[in-house]
Scaffold this motif. Sequence first.
Motif, PDB file in Angstrom:
ATOM      1  N   ILE A 187       0.858  -1.199   0.000  1.00  0.00           N
ATOM      2  CA  ILE A 187       0.000   0.000   0.000  1.00  0.00           C
ATOM      3  C   ILE A 187       0.890   1.243   0.000  1.00  0.00           C
ATOM      4  CG2 ILE A 187      -1.769   1.283   1.255  1.00  0.00           C
ATOM      5  CD1 ILE A 187      -2.660  -1.402   2.473  1.00  0.00           C
ATOM      6  N   TYR A 244      -8.269   1.191   2.641  1.00  0.00           N
ATOM      7  CA  TYR A 244      -7.071   0.383   2.386  1.00  0.00           C
ATOM      8  C   TYR A 244      -7.344  -1.120   2.409  1.00  0.00           C
ATOM      9  CZ  TYR A 244      -4.694   4.804   3.318  1.00  0.00           C
ATOM     10  OH  TYR A 244      -4.274   6.106   3.272  1.00  0.00           O
ATOM     11  N   LEU A 276      -0.089  -0.362   8.807  1.00  0.00           N
ATOM     12  CA  LEU A 276      -1.392   0.288   8.716  1.00  0.00           C
ATOM     13  C   LEU A 276      -1.780   0.979  10.025  1.00  0.00           C
ATOM     14  CD1 LEU A 276      -3.521  -2.316   6.763  1.00  0.00           C
ATOM     15  CD2 LEU A 276      -3.348   0.085   6.164  1.00  0.00           C
ATOM     16  N   CYS A 281      -2.772   4.653   8.640  1.00  0.00           N
ATOM     17  CA  CYS A 281      -4.102   5.041   9.134  1.00  0.00           C
ATOM     18  C   CYS A 281      -4.049   5.913  10.379  1.00  0.00           C
ATOM     19  CB  CYS A 281      -4.935   3.790   9.423  1.00  0.00           C
ATOM     20  SG  CYS A 281      -5.274   2.804   7.951  1.00  0.00           S
TER      21      CYS A 281
END
Length: 679
Positions: A187, A244, A276, A281
Motif C-alpha cells: 500500500i 485500504y 497500517l 491510518c
Amino acid sequence: MGHKHIKNKKSRPGQEATKVLSLSGIIDIARSGMGFVAVEGLERDIVIYPENLNTALKGDKVKVDVMVRKTRDNKRVEGVVKEVLVRKQSEFLGRLDVKPTFAFLVPDNEKVPVDIFIPIDKLNGAKDGDKAMVRVTEWRRSKNPVGEVLRVLTQEDANEIAMQEILSENGFPLDFPDDVLEEAARIPDVLDKKEIARREDFRDVLTMTIDPIDAKDFDDAISLRTLKGGYYEVGVHIADVSHYLQPGGPLDEEALNRATSVYLPDRVLPMLPEHLSNMLCSLRPDEDKFTFSAIFTINKKGKVKDYRIAKTVIRSDRRFTYEEAQEIIETGEGDYAKEVLTLDAIAKALRAERFEHGAINFSSSEVRFRLDEQGKPIGIVVKESKDAHKLIEELMLLANRYVAGYAQEFTYKGKPLPFPYRIHDQPIEEKLSAFASFASKFGYRLNLQSPELIARSFNEMLKEVNGKPEQHMLESLGIRTMSKAIYTTENIGHYGLGFEHYCHFTSPIRRYPDVLVHRIVHDLLRGKVEPVKGLEEMCRHCSDQERNAMEAERTATKYKQVEYMQQFVGDVFEGVISGVTSFGVFVETIEHKCEGMLSVNDLSAIDRFDFSESEYALVGRYTGIRFTIGQHLMIRVVRTDLDKRQIDFELAEMPAQKVARRIAKGKDRQQEQKKKRKK
C-alpha cells in the motif's frame, strides 16, 4: 514419556441412538473430557462423549450430528462432532519431547487433551526439553495433530511465555501471515491526488487528537470552527481504514479473523499490521490523512442543528495527551485553550442530556501497571476518567449515534437494511429484582416499573451511595445486573447509553465492526442499498472475539497482579470483598487493587459458613459473622502461584461488622419512610 493420543471409538454399546439433525455451535470441554455444544435456540447443551469429539477443542465452532437418548427423568441430547468449522486456537505452547525420528509438543494447557506430533524437519532448530510455540498445520481425526515449531522460548522469557500463552489460549494468532504483511507493505505511503480531489478537504480547519500518552495508533481526531449564531462546526474524523482494506483479500480476512486488537498490560496485539495501524491510518500530527467523518453543526448547549457524513482528508495540527488536555480544562491556559474549552463545554452539555434521557452513570477507573524493561510490574497506577476523557467519549458517542441513526433510515425490499448495530438489552428481570431487594436493605429503592424509571432510580442510587461504605459493593453488583453489549443486525437500541440507535464507527484500526459500518455507510452515501452477505454471522464472530479479548486481558492482568504481589507474601493489608462464592470470598487490596482469594476452608477455624446467594454473603452458622461484597477486611498474603494466576489470603483480624450495621440503618430508614407516607 507417554503421549496423549486421539482415540476414535465407536458409539457407546447397549444404547439406541437416532440421528435427528445437524447443528452448529461453540464447544466447551470439561476436565472430565466431556464436550458440551451450545446452540442458539436450544435450551440444553448437546453432550459429546470424548470418543466423539473428532479433534474438536474448547472454543471451536463445530458441526454436530444430534441424537436423542431416553433417560429415566428426561431426554438428553447427545451428538457427534462431524466437522470443526472454525478453530479457536491453532498455536500452542508447551515442552518438546524429541526422539531420533520424530518429536511431540506436550501442551502446557491441561485442557488440550492431545500432544502435537512434530516431524523432525519441522523442529526449526529446537531441542529436547525446549519450551516452544508450535502451530498446528494438519488436524487428523484418528491420529495426533501435526505441527511445526514457530519459536523457542528461554527461561528469561518467562513474561513473554505467559503473555503469548494467554493470547494463544484465547484464539489470537501471534504473528501475521506473510501474504497479509506483503499486501500491507504494497500500500503506497503517499496519498493519491485524485482521491484527495474527491474528498471534502479539512486540512485548513483546526484539528487535534487527544489520546493516552503511550498511544501509537490515533484513529480519531476532532476539528472545530466557529459559525454564526452561536453555533460551531465540530468534525469527528475517523481513520479511513476501509479505504485500504480490499474486501475478501488476505489483509481483510485476517482483520476479520482477529476482529479486535487485544490490550495486555505490556503490549498490544493489533488487529492490523503495524504499517497500517501505526503509520498509514494513524492520524499523526502534520501528516495528510484520509478520514471518514461525522460533521455536526452544534451549539454549546449540545443542540445539534444539522449533521452530515462525508469522506474527508485532514491534517492534525496538535497531538494532545489526556493529561495535557486536562490541564487546559482545569487552568484555562495552553495551546488552543479556547477551542479545547469550547469542546469541553459541548461535551458536558451532551453528557448531561444523555443522563437526562435514560443513560446510566456508572463511574469507572482503570488500573494500570508500571513495568520495567523486562515487563515486570514495579508499581500500580489507578487512572480515573476525567473531563478530557469524557470530552472525547461524548463526541465519539455522538458520532456513533448519528451514524447508526442515518443507517436505520434505509430499507431493502420493505425491511430494515441489515446493519452492524451495537446493542445493549435491558437487564434480566430476575437479576434486577434480586439486586433491588439487596439494595433496599441499605435503604435504596429502585423503581422497576419501566426501563426509564429503572435507569433514573439507578442514577439516583449511584449519586446517593457516593462516598458511603457500600458504594463499591452496590456499584459492582449493579454492573453485574446489566446485560452484555453485542454486535447484531437486530436493532433494539442501547439501554445503558439511553440511545435508540447506536453502532461502532469510531475505532476501525482496532475493531472490525467499525470497518463494516464504514463500508456500508460509504455504499449508502453513493446510493447503493444492498445487504451484506453473512453480516449477522460476522457480527456474532466479532462479539465472540470481543469476549475472548476481554478474557485474555483479564487473565493477563491477573498474572501481573500475582507477579506484583509476590514481594508482599507475609504482609498485612486492608482489602475490600469484591466477590462471594460458596468456596470463599474474593478480596481486593485497597492499596494495590490486586484481587486474591480468602478460602472458606481457611475460615473453618472461626465457624461453618453457608453461602447466601440472595445476600451475596457467607454467613456463620453459630457466630452470625458475615462476609459480604463491599466489606472491609484486614488480610495477610500467604501464597502466590503464577502458574495458576492465583493469590491466597488469610484473615489477619476478625472483621468489623460495618456492613451489618449499614443494613440495620437501611431498615430503620425504610421504616421512617413508611411512617411518613402513612402520615
